[in-house]
Design a protein around this motif. Structure first.
Motif, PDB file in Angstrom:
ATOM      1  N   GLU A 241       0.727  -1.180  -0.174  1.00  0.00           N
ATOM      2  CA  GLU A 241       0.089  -0.133  -0.109  1.00  0.00           C
ATOM      3  C   GLU A 241       0.974   1.433   0.004  1.00  0.00           C
ATOM      4  OE1 GLU A 241      -2.547  -0.386   3.406  1.00  0.00           O
ATOM      5  OE2 GLU A 241      -3.815  -1.726   2.493  1.00  0.00           O
ATOM      6  N   VAL A 243       0.612   5.007   0.991  1.00  0.00           N
ATOM      7  CA  VAL A 243      -0.096   5.760   2.138  1.00  0.00           C
ATOM      8  C   VAL A 243       0.355   7.376   1.995  1.00  0.00           C
ATOM      9  CG1 VAL A 243      -0.796   6.276   4.519  1.00  0.00           C
ATOM     10  CG2 VAL A 243      -0.575   3.950   3.583  1.00  0.00           C
ATOM     11  N   GLU A 244      -0.745   8.224   1.929  1.00  0.00           N
ATOM     12  CA  GLU A 244      -0.441   9.781   1.943  1.00  0.00           C
ATOM     13  C   GLU A 244       0.678  10.177   2.940  1.00  0.00           C
ATOM     14  OE1 GLU A 244      -2.761  13.734   1.709  1.00  0.00           O
ATOM     15  OE2 GLU A 244      -3.666  12.350   2.831  1.00  0.00           O
ATOM     16  N   SER A 246       3.887   9.026   2.463  1.00  0.00           N
ATOM     17  CA  SER A 246       5.300   8.412   2.488  1.00  0.00           C
ATOM     18  C   SER A 246       5.833   8.998   0.955  1.00  0.00           C
ATOM     19  CB  SER A 246       4.881   6.944   2.324  1.00  0.00           C
ATOM     20  OG  SER A 246       4.012   6.704   1.465  1.00  0.00           O
ATOM     21  N   GLN A 315      -3.314   5.942  -1.028  1.00  0.00           N
ATOM     22  CA  GLN A 315      -4.448   5.764  -0.044  1.00  0.00           C
ATOM     23  C   GLN A 315      -4.124   6.805   1.001  1.00  0.00           C
ATOM     24  OE1 GLN A 315      -4.732   1.723   1.547  1.00  0.00           O
ATOM     25  NE2 GLN A 315      -4.926   0.909  -0.472  1.00  0.00           N
ATOM     26  N   TYR A 316      -5.581   7.453   1.511  1.00  0.00           N
ATOM     27  CA  TYR A 316      -5.256   8.286   2.650  1.00  0.00           C
ATOM     28  C   TYR A 316      -6.726   8.381   3.288  1.00  0.00           C
ATOM     29  CZ  TYR A 316      -8.024  10.404  -1.272  1.00  0.00           C
ATOM     30  OH  TYR A 316      -9.056  10.452  -2.406  1.00  0.00           O
ATOM     31  N   ALA A 317      -6.532   8.863   4.627  1.00  0.00           N
ATOM     32  CA  ALA A 317      -7.615   8.965   5.664  1.00  0.00           C
ATOM     33  C   ALA A 317      -8.652   9.918   4.919  1.00  0.00           C
ATOM     34  CB  ALA A 317      -7.271   9.435   6.725  1.00  0.00           C
ATOM     35  N   ASN A 390     -11.977   5.223   7.783  1.00  0.00           N
ATOM     36  CA  ASN A 390     -11.442   4.068   6.842  1.00  0.00           C
ATOM     37  C   ASN A 390     -10.338   3.320   7.509  1.00  0.00           C
ATOM     38  OD1 ASN A 390      -9.376   5.831   6.081  1.00  0.00           O
ATOM     39  ND2 ASN A 390      -9.737   5.739   4.180  1.00  0.00           N
ATOM     40  N   SER A 391      -9.570   2.505   6.901  1.00  0.00           N
ATOM     41  CA  SER A 391      -8.439   1.892   7.605  1.00  0.00           C
ATOM     42  C   SER A 391      -7.223   2.849   7.478  1.00  0.00           C
ATOM     43  CB  SER A 391      -8.063   0.632   6.568  1.00  0.00           C
ATOM     44  OG  SER A 391      -7.426   1.090   5.307  1.00  0.00           O
ATOM     45  N   ILE A 392      -7.032   3.975   7.122  1.00  0.00           N
ATOM     46  CA  ILE A 392      -6.108   4.790   7.214  1.00  0.00           C
ATOM     47  C   ILE A 392      -6.389   5.928   8.474  1.00  0.00           C
ATOM     48  CG2 ILE A 392      -4.629   6.410   6.101  1.00  0.00           C
ATOM     49  CD1 ILE A 392      -4.667   3.604   4.982  1.00  0.00           C
ATOM     50  N   GLY A 393      -7.679   6.350   8.517  1.00  0.00           N
ATOM     51  CA  GLY A 393      -7.928   7.306   9.896  1.00  0.00           C
ATOM     52  C   GLY A 393      -9.235   7.535   9.615  1.00  0.00           C
TER      53      GLY A 393
END
Length: 607
Positions: A241, A243-244, A246, A315-317, A390-393
């Motif tokens: 994944e 993630v925003e 990174s 992917q991001y919250a 969601n799974s990120i935040g």
């Protein structure tokens, strides 16, 4: 018997004179053969004989000079008279009139001429095929040569032949193993390896060796196939994944000859293409959702170019979370309202949770992207917020519901409180709970079934109040959603002189009490007892005091006292009666007849 030999196009034939059709014939496809010491070599040979004949003997001989039947033989079909130097090294094959044999473990002294001899039942003598096959054994290093149908450089679709040979001979009757990049890859029955329409996969280092003795392998030669980049690919690091926030590195790999000279990176958005950078690797630090999309690298050399793409999914919250209210506009008590939560997230929002706040207190109200309130009431007003997760935040967004409603809980207060005295001022104030606040207040007074509108405004003032203002009052509070009436309040106006009268009478009575006490004391001191002396018991005069307070509002008649007052005046009289009490037998007193000494006091109120 005499023998004739002829060579046709490299084919050597030995034919028995006089009979060509159905004749006794021996054919050698190659008259000159070379072989490497330590390798194997195939001596090719075929023969023919008359159809009605029977072969009685077959044999191979070497270096015959005079006596064709003299042993030893390197091969004999009956297995007799064999040369011990060839034992185990000759492999004869009899298939469809083939007379070929394989000679293995070649030695230097195997060089020479080899003849095939055949005997049939129709001829008294055996027949030898001359001039036979000449074998040249060499002890030299193999080399590989490359020939191409193209130019000096080899490109795709060219035809290429690799030849394994020595400087002095080409051992084309030997089976070879071909090595590519050190690994055995191909086997051939001759010393050549051919490729038609070469591909980039043939690029590499080649060598050859006799199949049965790979220890005498030739040096490697490079088959240098020139081609544009192929098998171009893009790898993403780190994998998994993205993630925003990174960092991500894209690396381009490609197979090309000559090697790739330029790597260029592009990003596409529909038909639009942006160049993003160059070099074999492309790094994005602090990646954001806007970096999502398709990227491709272009690998280029002097022959051509090839592209390869990869899609970045950042992917991001949840972000940009908002709450919408439906229907839009005013929210009126009794209607239904739907709150909908929207959010931008990757992966999409998995949970929506609704809360209502009241100061520091928070209540969870429900879940799901939408939250419905049916038959909304004023108590539903307040701040609501949804939490998108969601799974990120997670992220929250709030909205305030302002429920509008017609006036309710309408009431009237009276100021000042207490008794309302004629001539004073009174203020009636209307209070009500409404949203939006009341726009109109209207005051009414009831008189039996009659209702009179008295005024407007939240407060209603009555100055110089009179008894005629007494009655039931109520207010009507109104906004754009409706109206509500208060409970009627009763206004009672007391007479204006009552308070002044009470004060005047009280003062007068007090004064008269004092006078009466003084008079009684004086009278008792002057009155003598039966013997001319004062007595201390039973003979002392006792005075009783009676008070009367009479309010007269009409003409008085038939009563003792001052003349009647005029009709428009209010007169109040206070009378004090002094009565002497005569002692009776048991020591009690008896009231005397009316004493003319009655004192009247009249008080006239001034308006």
């Amino acid at each position: 018997m005499g023998v004739r030999g002829a060579v046709f196009l490299g084919l050597t034939l030995s034919i028995l004179p006089g009979v060509l059709g159905g004749a006794l014939v021996v054919m050698y496809p190659a008259s000159q053969i070379c072989a490497l010491r330590g390798s194997s070599v195939l001596i090719p040979c075929t023969y023919n004989y008359p159809d009605n004949a029977t072969v009685t003997e077959r044999k191979w001989s070497k270096d015959i000079t005079s006596n064709w039947d003299a042993p030893p033989y390197i091969y004999q079909s009956n297995g007799a008279s064999l040369d011990s130097d060839y034992t185990g090294r000759v492999q004869y094959t009899e298939i469809n009139k083939s007379c070929r044999f394989m000679l293995t473990g070649i030695k230097n002294n195997d060089s020479g001429s080899y003849y095939f001899r055949i005997k049939i039942n129709m001829q008294p003598n055996a027949y030898s095929g001359v001039p036979g096959v000449s074998l040249n054994v060499v002890d030299q290093t193999l080399i590989v040569t490359v020939t191409s149908t193209g130019s000096d450089e080899i490109f795709l679709v060219d035809n290429v032949t690799l030849t394994c040979s020595t400087t002095s001979c080409s051992p084309n009757q030997t089976e070879f193993t071909w090595f590519k990049d050190g690994r055995p890859t191909y086997n051939t029955t001759s010393n050549t390896l051919s490729f038609n329409n070469v591909s980039y996969g043939l690029y590499g280092n080649y060598s050859c060796a006799p199949k049965d003795n790979t220890s005498i392998q030739s040096p490697q030669i490079t088959l240098n196939v020139k081609y544009a980049p192929v098998n171009t690919s893009v790898s993403v690091s780190p994998s998994g994944e993205i993630v925003e926030g990174s960092s991500v590195t894209l690396t381009c790999s490609s197979n090309a000859n000559p090697p790739v000279q330029n790597y260029t990176w592009f990003k596409t958005n529909g038909a639009a293409v942006w160049e993003k950078g160059s070099g074999q690797s492309f790094t994005i630090t602090n990646i954001s959702p806007g970096d999502s999309g398709q990227y491709y690298c272009e690998a280029q050399n002097s022959i051509g170019a090839q592209n390869s793409s990869v899609t970045l999914n950042v992917q991001y919250a949840p972000k940009s979370t908002s709450v919408s209210v439906s229907p839009s506009g005013e929210i009126v008590e009794g209607s239904s309202v739907t709150l909908t939560c929207s959010s931008n997230a990757n992966p999409p929002v998995q949970n929506y949770t609704w809360f209502k706040t009241n100061g520091a207190a928070v209540w969870e109200k429900g879940s799901g992207q939408s939250f419905n309130i049916t038959e909304v009431i004023s108590g539903d007003s307040g701040q609501y917020y949804c939490e998108a997760q969601n799974s990120i935040g997670a992220q929250k967004s709030s909205v305030t519901l302002n429920v509008q409603y017609a006036p309710k809980d309408t009431s009237v207060s009276v100021s000042p409180s207490g008794e309302i005295v004629e001539g004073s001022s009174v203020t009636l104030t209307c209070s009500s709970n409404a949203n939006p606040p009341e726009q109109n207040y209207t005051w009414f007074k009831t008189n039996g079934a009659a209702v009179l509108e008295k005024g407007s405004g939240q407060s209603f003032n009555i100055t110089e109040i009179s008894s005629g203002d007494s009655g039931q009052y109520y207010c009507e509070a109104q906004n754009k959603h409706g109206a509500h009436n208060s409970t009627a309040v009763s206004v009672t106006v007391a007479g204006k002189l009552n308070l002044a009268l009470i004060l005047a009478v009280s003062g007068t009575v007090l004064f008269l009490i004092i006078v009466a006490v003084v008079v009684v004391i004086a009278v008792n001191r002057r009155k003598p007892g039966p013997s001319g002396e004062k007595t201390n018991s039973g003979t002392q005069g006792v005075a009783e005091i009676f008070f009367e307070n009479t309010a007269i509002s009409q003409t008085l008649g038939g009563e003792k006292g001052p003349s009647a007052a005029a009709p428009d005046e209010d007169l109040n009289y206070a009378a004090i009666h002094f009565q002497a009490k005569t002692p009776v037998g048991n020591g009690s007193t008896k009231p005397e007849e009316d004493d003319p000494s009655v004192i009247y006091s009249a008080v006239k109120g001034q308006s």
